[in-house]
Design a protein around this motif. Structure first.
Motif, mmCIF file in Angstrom:
data_model
loop_
_atom_site.group_PDB
_atom_site.id
_atom_site.type_symbol
_atom_site.label_atom_id
_atom_site.label_comp_id
_atom_site.label_asym_id
_atom_site.label_seq_id
_atom_site.Cartn_x
_atom_site.Cartn_y
_atom_site.Cartn_z
ATOM 1 N N LEU A 31 0.793 -1.224 0.000
ATOM 2 C CA LEU A 31 0.000 0.000 0.000
ATOM 3 C C LEU A 31 0.833 1.285 0.000
ATOM 4 O O LEU A 31 0.461 2.255 -0.668
ATOM 5 C CB LEU A 31 -0.996 -0.002 1.162
ATOM 6 C CG LEU A 31 -2.037 1.111 1.159
ATOM 7 C CD1 LEU A 31 -2.858 1.101 -0.131
ATOM 8 C CD2 LEU A 31 -2.942 0.984 2.365
ATOM 9 N N PRO A 32 1.963 1.340 0.691
ATOM 10 C CA PRO A 32 2.734 2.589 0.674
ATOM 11 C C PRO A 32 3.185 3.033 -0.726
ATOM 12 O O PRO A 32 3.541 4.189 -0.911
ATOM 13 C CB PRO A 32 3.936 2.291 1.581
ATOM 14 C CG PRO A 32 3.389 1.285 2.545
ATOM 15 C CD PRO A 32 2.487 0.411 1.697
ATOM 16 N N SER A 33 3.132 2.146 -1.712
ATOM 17 C CA SER A 33 3.487 2.553 -3.075
ATOM 18 C C SER A 33 2.310 3.196 -3.806
ATOM 19 O O SER A 33 2.476 3.733 -4.904
ATOM 20 C CB SER A 33 4.018 1.358 -3.876
ATOM 21 O OG SER A 33 2.990 0.401 -4.071
ATOM 22 N N ALA A 34 1.110 3.174 -3.221
ATOM 23 C CA ALA A 34 -0.062 3.805 -3.834
ATOM 24 C C ALA A 34 0.101 5.328 -3.791
ATOM 25 O O ALA A 34 0.644 5.880 -2.827
ATOM 26 C CB ALA A 34 -1.338 3.395 -3.098
ATOM 27 N N GLN A 65 -9.728 8.123 -1.217
ATOM 28 C CA GLN A 65 -10.973 7.753 -1.874
ATOM 29 C C GLN A 65 -10.731 7.291 -3.312
ATOM 30 O O GLN A 65 -11.375 6.348 -3.779
ATOM 31 C CB GLN A 65 -11.961 8.916 -1.817
ATOM 32 C CG GLN A 65 -12.456 9.128 -0.390
ATOM 33 C CD GLN A 65 -13.325 10.362 -0.228
ATOM 34 O OE1 GLN A 65 -13.262 11.302 -1.005
ATOM 35 N NE2 GLN A 65 -14.143 10.348 0.815
ATOM 36 N N ALA A 66 -9.778 7.915 -3.997
ATOM 37 C CA ALA A 66 -9.427 7.478 -5.354
ATOM 38 C C ALA A 66 -8.832 6.072 -5.328
ATOM 39 O O ALA A 66 -9.130 5.241 -6.194
ATOM 40 C CB ALA A 66 -8.457 8.471 -5.993
ATOM 41 N N HIS A 67 -8.005 5.801 -4.328
ATOM 42 C CA HIS A 67 -7.419 4.459 -4.181
ATOM 43 C C HIS A 67 -8.525 3.417 -3.960
ATOM 44 O O HIS A 67 -8.518 2.354 -4.591
ATOM 45 C CB HIS A 67 -6.432 4.437 -3.011
ATOM 46 C CG HIS A 67 -6.037 3.061 -2.611
ATOM 47 N ND1 HIS A 67 -5.185 2.284 -3.355
ATOM 48 C CD2 HIS A 67 -6.426 2.291 -1.556
ATOM 49 C CE1 HIS A 67 -5.056 1.105 -2.771
ATOM 50 N NE2 HIS A 67 -5.790 1.093 -1.675
ATOM 51 N N ILE A 68 -9.490 3.716 -3.091
ATOM 52 C CA ILE A 68 -10.592 2.783 -2.827
ATOM 53 C C ILE A 68 -11.415 2.573 -4.097
ATOM 54 O O ILE A 68 -11.792 1.448 -4.412
ATOM 55 C CB ILE A 68 -11.477 3.292 -1.660
ATOM 56 C CG1 ILE A 68 -10.693 3.260 -0.354
ATOM 57 C CG2 ILE A 68 -12.765 2.483 -1.547
ATOM 58 C CD1 ILE A 68 -10.204 1.885 0.068
ATOM 59 N N ALA A 69 -11.681 3.635 -4.829
ATOM 60 C CA ALA A 69 -12.442 3.517 -6.079
ATOM 61 C C ALA A 69 -11.724 2.584 -7.057
ATOM 62 O O ALA A 69 -12.368 1.752 -7.717
ATOM 63 C CB ALA A 69 -12.662 4.888 -6.709
#
Length: 96
Positions: A31-34, A65-69
């Motif tokens: 996740l830290p690379s997101a 929110q963009a990551h979750i989408a």
């Protein structure tokens, strides 16, 4: 844009707790690379092997929110949700 923390608690199905723990460790590493993610901490509840809490730090609520989408659109969220005993509980928090 102010940085934001997201606290998410998951409860895995008992028969899936070990596999879910592995999945959470993968999330902690990747996740830290997101885009916008500043870091992730993973916690397990000492009295329940099925409960996991992620504390994520993001540059902004919008980036989270963009990551979750993207996770929902890719189907990744659906595969994670199948491992859960109940829907996750999450909230946005500001450090005091």
């Amino acid at each position: 844009m102010d940085p934001i923390n997201v606290i998410i608690t998951f409860e895995a199905k008992p028969e899936r707790a070990s596999a879910f723990a592995e999945l959470m460790n993968q999330v902690k590493q990747s996740l830290p690379s997101a885009d916008g993610c500043r870091g992730v901490q993973l916690f397990g509840r000492s009295n329940n092997d099925c409960v996991f809490t992620l504390v994520e730090s993001w540059a902004s609520k919008g980036q989270h929110q963009a990551h979750i989408a993207r996770a929902v659109a890719s189907g990744a969220w659906d595969s994670l949700a199948k491992e859960l005993a109940c829907p996750p509980v999450s909230c946005y928090c500001n450090e005091l």
